[in-house]
Design an enzyme around this catalytic site. Sequence first.
Site, PDB file in Angstrom:
ATOM      1  N   GLU A  43      97.491  -9.614   9.473  1.00 36.60           N
ATOM      2  CA  GLU A  43      97.619 -11.071   9.542  1.00 36.60           C
ATOM      3  C   GLU A  43      98.745 -11.473  10.507  1.00 36.60           C
ATOM      4  O   GLU A  43      99.835 -10.907  10.468  1.00 36.60           O
ATOM      5  CB  GLU A  43      97.921 -11.589   8.132  1.00 36.60           C
ATOM      6  CG  GLU A  43      98.131 -13.083   8.004  1.00 36.60           C
ATOM      7  CD  GLU A  43      98.446 -13.500   6.574  1.00 36.60           C
ATOM      8  OE1 GLU A  43      98.416 -14.705   6.293  1.00 36.60           O
ATOM      9  OE2 GLU A  43      98.709 -12.601   5.734  1.00 36.60           O
ATOM     10  N   LYS A 110      91.966 -19.085   7.835  1.00 36.77           N
ATOM     11  CA  LYS A 110      92.305 -18.751   6.444  1.00 36.77           C
ATOM     12  C   LYS A 110      92.063 -19.954   5.535  1.00 36.77           C
ATOM     13  O   LYS A 110      92.458 -21.078   5.845  1.00 36.77           O
ATOM     14  CB  LYS A 110      93.776 -18.306   6.385  1.00 36.77           C
ATOM     15  CG  LYS A 110      94.245 -17.769   5.041  1.00 36.77           C
ATOM     16  CD  LYS A 110      95.683 -17.269   5.177  1.00 36.77           C
ATOM     17  CE  LYS A 110      96.229 -16.677   3.888  1.00 36.77           C
ATOM     18  NZ  LYS A 110      97.607 -16.144   4.062  1.00 36.77           N
ATOM     19  N   CYS A 146      94.299 -12.210   3.826  1.00 38.84           N
ATOM     20  CA  CYS A 146      95.284 -12.030   2.748  1.00 38.84           C
ATOM     21  C   CYS A 146      94.962 -12.816   1.479  1.00 38.84           C
ATOM     22  O   CYS A 146      94.150 -12.393   0.680  1.00 38.84           O
ATOM     23  CB  CYS A 146      96.692 -12.357   3.269  1.00 38.84           C
ATOM     24  SG  CYS A 146      98.003 -11.475   2.367  1.00 38.84           S
TER      25      CYS A 146
END
Length: 536
Positions: A43, A110, A146
């Site tokens: 990330e 994300k 994540c």
Amino acid sequence: MSLKIAIAQINATVGDFAGNAARILDFAARARTQGADLLLTPELALCGYPPEDLLLREDFAAACEDELDRLAASVQGIAVLVGHPERRGYRCYNAATLLNDGKRVATYYKQRLPSYEVFDEERYFDSGESSCVLTIKGVRCGVNICADVWEAGAADLARAAGAELLLVLNASPYHIGKRERRTAVLRQRIATTRLPVIYANLAGGQDELVFDGGSFVLDSHGTLCCQLPQFEEALAIVDVVDGEPQAGEIVPAPCVEAEVYQALVLGVRDYLGKNGFPGAIIGLSGGIDSALTLAVAVDALGADRVRAVMMPSPYTADLSLSESREMVRLLGVRYDEIAIEPAMQTFAAMLEKQFAGLPADTTEENLQARIRGMILMALSNKTGALVLTTGNKSEMAVGYCTLYGDMAGGFAVIKDIAKTWVYRLSRWRNTRSYIIPEPIISRPPSAELKAGQTDQDSLPPYEVLDAIVEAYMEKDISPREIIARGHAEADVRRVVHLLKISEYKRRQAPVGIRVTQRGFGKDWRYPITNRYRDPY
């Protein structure tokens, strides 16, 4: 149908776009020579994690965009899925973009933005809403970042969009138990989606955070297929056949003491290395805290970059001197002794009229600590080496540390290590090679600021103190419940009171390495001015 995916477990540096891009290209070249079709990076690998308020700067965003273009043009013979921030007008996203044949093929934003513990992503990013599925050599790969996999939703959307495999880019910081927690969470996602997971995690130190790597692969049944090492960069090639990852190397998990110690070593190495300090200076006392700090520093930097300074006072025990000399002999570091009694006498003379008629108390004790702090900082200023402070979490919790004294320095190595853990780590380190003399470990702890002093003169035993601090500070358990669990009310009242009145000190402490789920840093934000009183 076969697909080779390379996991790039890299150590990125915040703001070093060119350096991070060069690292990604190096891993891509190595992966290409091993036949990989795709390189998966962590990330925000291009800018480093966490960039914090740098994300609010338009020039930072522009520089990242330019570097992403250069990276895309430089990638040859392999696709790269790279993490980076992306601005779109007034919005900013935590993104992952597939680079191939000199182009940006697709970008995922994300969806889940954590704002708990050390995370503050809602301050900087907007949430993505759409899934992203990449078809690579006939395999449909969904992308998550994540926190997307820490709760249901984003992975399910990828599955609904036709994903057969989940690629997860991560910057997941270490704390005790985090490795096991990650695999447990991913197995929960697999139980509902039946998607195999390839999980690439960042490795390296960034201020108080340590990213431990430990990237891994789980098949559609949740079986571990591949596990990378912790606390170091690594590259692994995963063979995916008919949508299922095949068995690869599984690096065994270290014991928890080894894990924590490696986190400290990496944190020190990267803090000094990434900030350009030539070495470290440590005030050695003959006690276990400074001994452990010295051991970590030498393991992180090498003996030639570490200097130990012993500053005895009239209250320093002969044992403290002899065992400090023995430890530096074992380690081979530079060692100096600078007696502070002349400075103590000078301060006593300077303040004689001001202190006339007043009894001696902690003022005189704190002066000794501040004299030592001045000496260490003078050596730091003259040489450029960074002073590593030696206070542990137990001391930081209850304020048994001196502002501008033993708190003076640039980096607090064991700031999140409770005293009981200091003993555990010291004993474990001696199993690798004997470097901390046993008398330092076995002697009663003392600040040696007055005759016959020990820590337990005014504190509960550390086993009791640490248990109360862990319950109240790390787990938010009420004093009433801590007492109900068997701790004496007097001990609980004293520890909680000391913890609260010491907040002003902690705000002025140097940054230090976080190894627990809650340390005195980014994830502890208590007000200094505070009249709330816990019910008992």
